[in-house]
Design an enzyme around this catalytic site. Sequence first.
Site, PDB file in Angstrom:
ATOM      1  N   HIS A 291      -0.501  -6.648  -5.730  1.00  0.00           N
ATOM      2  CA  HIS A 291      -0.657  -7.948  -4.757  1.00  0.00           C
ATOM      3  C   HIS A 291       0.012  -9.049  -5.623  1.00  0.00           C
ATOM      4  O   HIS A 291      -0.175  -9.115  -6.964  1.00  0.00           O
ATOM      5  CB  HIS A 291      -2.214  -8.514  -4.411  1.00  0.00           C
ATOM      6  CG  HIS A 291      -2.157  -9.795  -4.397  1.00  0.00           C
ATOM      7  ND1 HIS A 291      -2.927 -10.691  -5.128  1.00  0.00           N
ATOM      8  CD2 HIS A 291      -2.047 -10.558  -2.952  1.00  0.00           C
ATOM      9  CE1 HIS A 291      -2.816 -11.667  -4.837  1.00  0.00           C
ATOM     10  NE2 HIS A 291      -2.395 -11.834  -3.484  1.00  0.00           N
TER      11      HIS A 291
ATOM     12  N   HIS B  48       0.872  -1.222   0.045  1.00  0.00           N
ATOM     13  CA  HIS B  48       0.044  -0.014  -0.034  1.00  0.00           C
ATOM     14  C   HIS B  48       0.880   1.280   0.051  1.00  0.00           C
ATOM     15  O   HIS B  48       1.642   1.612   0.954  1.00  0.00           O
ATOM     16  CB  HIS B  48      -1.021  -0.124   1.371  1.00  0.00           C
ATOM     17  CG  HIS B  48      -1.826  -1.141   1.093  1.00  0.00           C
ATOM     18  ND1 HIS B  48      -3.162  -1.091   0.491  1.00  0.00           N
ATOM     19  CD2 HIS B  48      -2.026  -2.296   1.770  1.00  0.00           C
ATOM     20  CE1 HIS B  48      -3.752  -2.355   0.807  1.00  0.00           C
ATOM     21  NE2 HIS B  48      -3.151  -2.785   1.683  1.00  0.00           N
TER      22      HIS B  48
ATOM     23  N   ARG C 269       2.572 -20.094  -5.156  1.00  0.00           N
ATOM     24  CA  ARG C 269       2.349 -21.110  -4.182  1.00  0.00           C
ATOM     25  C   ARG C 269       2.518 -22.368  -4.890  1.00  0.00           C
ATOM     26  O   ARG C 269       2.078 -22.806  -5.941  1.00  0.00           O
ATOM     27  CB  ARG C 269       0.903 -20.852  -3.355  1.00  0.00           C
ATOM     28  CG  ARG C 269      -0.410 -20.934  -4.207  1.00  0.00           C
ATOM     29  CD  ARG C 269      -1.574 -20.454  -3.540  1.00  0.00           C
ATOM     30  NE  ARG C 269      -2.438 -20.288  -4.358  1.00  0.00           N
ATOM     31  CZ  ARG C 269      -2.975 -19.468  -5.068  1.00  0.00           C
ATOM     32  NH1 ARG C 269      -2.285 -18.198  -4.872  1.00  0.00           N
ATOM     33  NH2 ARG C 269      -4.049 -19.566  -5.922  1.00  0.00           N
TER      34      ARG C 269
END
Length: 314
Positions: free
Chosen positions: A121, A111, A125
């Site tokens: 963002h 931010h 994973r």
Amino acid sequence: MMTSEQLITKETITAFFMDLQDRICQALEKADGQGEEQAVQFREDAWERPGGGGGRSRTLTNGTIIEKGGVGFSAVQGEATESTLRSLNLMDQKGDATPHFYATGVSIVLHPRNPMVPIIHMNVRYFEMSTGQSWFGGGIDLTPHYVVDEDARWFHQYLKTVCDRHDPAYYPKFKAWADDYFYIPHRQETRGIGGIFFDYLKPTDAVPKADLFAFVQDVGNAFAPIYTYFMQKNRKLPFGEREKNWQFLRRGRYVEFNLVWDRGTKFGLETNGRTESILMSMPPQANWVYDFQPEPGSQEEQTVGLLKKGVAWT
């Protein structure tokens, strides 16, 4: 002699994610402190998960450009409870013996202070089940407080170039997936301008694990060049109270999506994840104004008009 598939284990993937976290933090610290006498550094909070594994949560606050940012790494394991299997759409794996899972990755939300610098963002994973299944997931998406055509096209072209190196079908597929995923149904608007999102990328004979891992590595390595570009390009653009108030409202939308709709947040909370790390994505300040309507013809109204699915940025 071991094949390339056999060399790509959860340990080698985990090692890459740890190194990726290190390199991204270093790049952000350098970009945030450029031209300053004293650069702000990330604070590391190492933690362990009671059920197995742990991670490193790194946060940067009150930087020159980044007001609050988190770059988290985790590698956790344990029993895949019924709620975990449900979250992963794997209820068919539920048998007499409880399966175990291993999950590792890097997750980032930044931010900025200046409303002209976008929120970003990224998540990359890897999941592995004791039942033998494994898959990759992740993506990058951008949430500008003010949508600027030039910046949006640059961002999407960068991601398209990354995707095209691996499969020309990736960008249109994963761009549409991001449009659908980063959508706030109760507001009928997208969280930002999207990007790419993918999940459950499982190895096949046609696309082996080595190829999928190479793609995920490229996505992860794209993060620092993308965001440092916006940091340097937009950091000194002027803004006033009106722009700051709009920024706080847009942050409110970000919070709404993360707490109500984001699957990663739900998975972390349902698997007894570390709350501070899960909620690291929250902005330092967000506002809600009852029935706020942008002024007709304003930049704010133009931005809201572009927060929809299917915008062709490339």
